[in-house]
Write an enzyme that holds these catalytic residues in place. Sequence first.
Site, PDB file in Angstrom:
ATOM      1  N   GLU A  44       0.817  -1.213   0.000  1.00 43.44           N
ATOM      2  CA  GLU A  44       0.000   0.000   0.000  1.00 43.44           C
ATOM      3  C   GLU A  44       0.855   1.269   0.000  1.00 43.44           C
ATOM      4  O   GLU A  44       0.583   2.231   0.717  1.00 43.44           O
ATOM      5  CB  GLU A  44      -0.973  -0.020   1.181  1.00 43.44           C
ATOM      6  CG  GLU A  44      -1.969  -1.168   1.101  1.00 43.44           C
ATOM      7  CD  GLU A  44      -3.038  -1.131   2.169  1.00 43.44           C
ATOM      8  OE1 GLU A  44      -4.146  -1.637   1.908  1.00 43.44           O
ATOM      9  OE2 GLU A  44      -2.783  -0.613   3.271  1.00 43.44           O
ATOM     10  N   GLU A 118      -5.970  -8.083  -0.881  1.00 44.63           N
ATOM     11  CA  GLU A 118      -6.519  -8.083   0.476  1.00 44.63           C
ATOM     12  C   GLU A 118      -8.022  -7.865   0.381  1.00 44.63           C
ATOM     13  O   GLU A 118      -8.471  -6.728   0.172  1.00 44.63           O
ATOM     14  CB  GLU A 118      -5.890  -6.985   1.334  1.00 44.63           C
ATOM     15  CG  GLU A 118      -4.424  -7.175   1.652  1.00 44.63           C
ATOM     16  CD  GLU A 118      -3.894  -6.084   2.577  1.00 44.63           C
ATOM     17  OE1 GLU A 118      -4.720  -5.380   3.218  1.00 44.63           O
ATOM     18  OE2 GLU A 118      -2.662  -5.927   2.654  1.00 44.63           O
TER      19      GLU A 118
END
Length: 516
Positions: A44, A118
């Site tokens: 991320e 995710e």
Amino acid sequence: MKIRTTYPPFIKAVDRYFGQVLSLVKEYQFTKGGPIIAVQIENEYGSYAADEKYMPSVMEIIKKYGIVELLFTSDGEGISDEYTLPGILATINFQRNANVKLDILQRQQPNRPLMVMEYWSGWFDHWGENHHLFPNSAYTETLRTILKRGASVNFYMFYGGTNFGFMNGANSERSDPYYYPTITSYDYDAPLSESGDITLKWKATVEELRAYAPGFPSSLPEPPPPTAYAKYGKVMMTGYLPLQQLLDTVAIIEQHEHPVSMEMLDCNGGSGQAYGFTFYRANFESLGGKVRVENRIADRAQIWLHTSDKLIFKDVFDWSKENYELTVAQVKNLKTKEVERKLYKLELLVENLGRVNFQWHNDAPPFATMDNQRKGLVGNILHNSEILTNWEIIPLQFDADYMKKLMSMQWLDIIGTSWIGPAAFMGTLDISGTPQDTFLRLDGWGKGVAFVNGFNLGRYWKKGPQQTLYVPAPVLHTGPNVIIIFELEFDIRLPSPSVTFINQPVLSTSTRETYM
């Protein structure tokens, strides 16, 4: 330090770390007959976005140490062309609005496969928040959309877990108080619970995969039976050690001209203190005035001010208060009415509540950023305008050696119904037969850390939402088991200090839940 950038000291540490780790795993790549089919470059980074040269640098380090499998990036709402890499598979993270999120990913790389790296099956909790739940109906709807779009999916989390010890960590958020420490449980409302049990969400996952995932087996092996949890009941606390005796048991007492953070202590072979609590003590003379703690405490402190013969002040404060102050009252001579110079002793016990492991770049004040995660006292303490010097500093780490000392000591007998904290309490749980998983409930206690046979179960805090601590069977044994509770609250008032072992987790109260 400037982490997650090409700042030379940081990138050198990354290179050294990957050099060690990747040397252990590179022989297990798929091209060499092993199970590793892909490697994620970072996590991320689009939400952090501090250095456009950083991701290419990390990728080159990974390649340098022999990784030849598929490389990919993984981002949530920070996904962008700027911080993904040309020719590298981009994947996406989310919980809801699957079609919208997958469309974003597809527009960014129209000729590549879709992958949800995710899929958030639930969420974690911070102290003082409501317990987070992701309803099965919404969970199933999102999963079905992912599968019907032909996307691959990885579940975060598929199996809940526990932040045993002091490993809970924290988040830097974009709203006051900015720093949010995570609780001990990481159950996450996942398909498999913190203690490993199958949930209705697991069953729904299997049904959706069977219906929409090509090649998914039509039948699976029978799942194991539900875990049999023990209800061992109440354990009375019989022993007691006040804070000073806990400090006297520490082998290391350091002397420093000025207060330093726990990481800058000389203990542990010069590498400093990583976790736990740090105790600070200094003496000073005063005619009255103010004592001020520079900057913010990291992260929560109990403070005492003594004269030569008595305690005159105590308080608790945390990171949310900047430049904390206390007043030192003037003391006048009863005969001459002149202000007397008095000798004072100042003491602080500072708790490291967990270091930040996620932040939105540039959206938090400096104290809540990942670049500023030293713990303890991170500034000077001033009396009026004078910096206090000559500090005694004690690392209270509660590591394995320290716990062995505590368990072998002679403890004071508990007498009466109230005690001055912080203090440690000890009791014994006797188990006949094979130990089973159980859950420790601490009704009536305030804030602290619980240990079983020297194993650190993690933190508890009455502000919740978590009400129990998971106790896996392997930390128990047949016969007597030593239970130690390190309680931080100043005034402990329990008619009969005790803890209770029950046969189910309590991660919230019915009024402390948030449905995502």
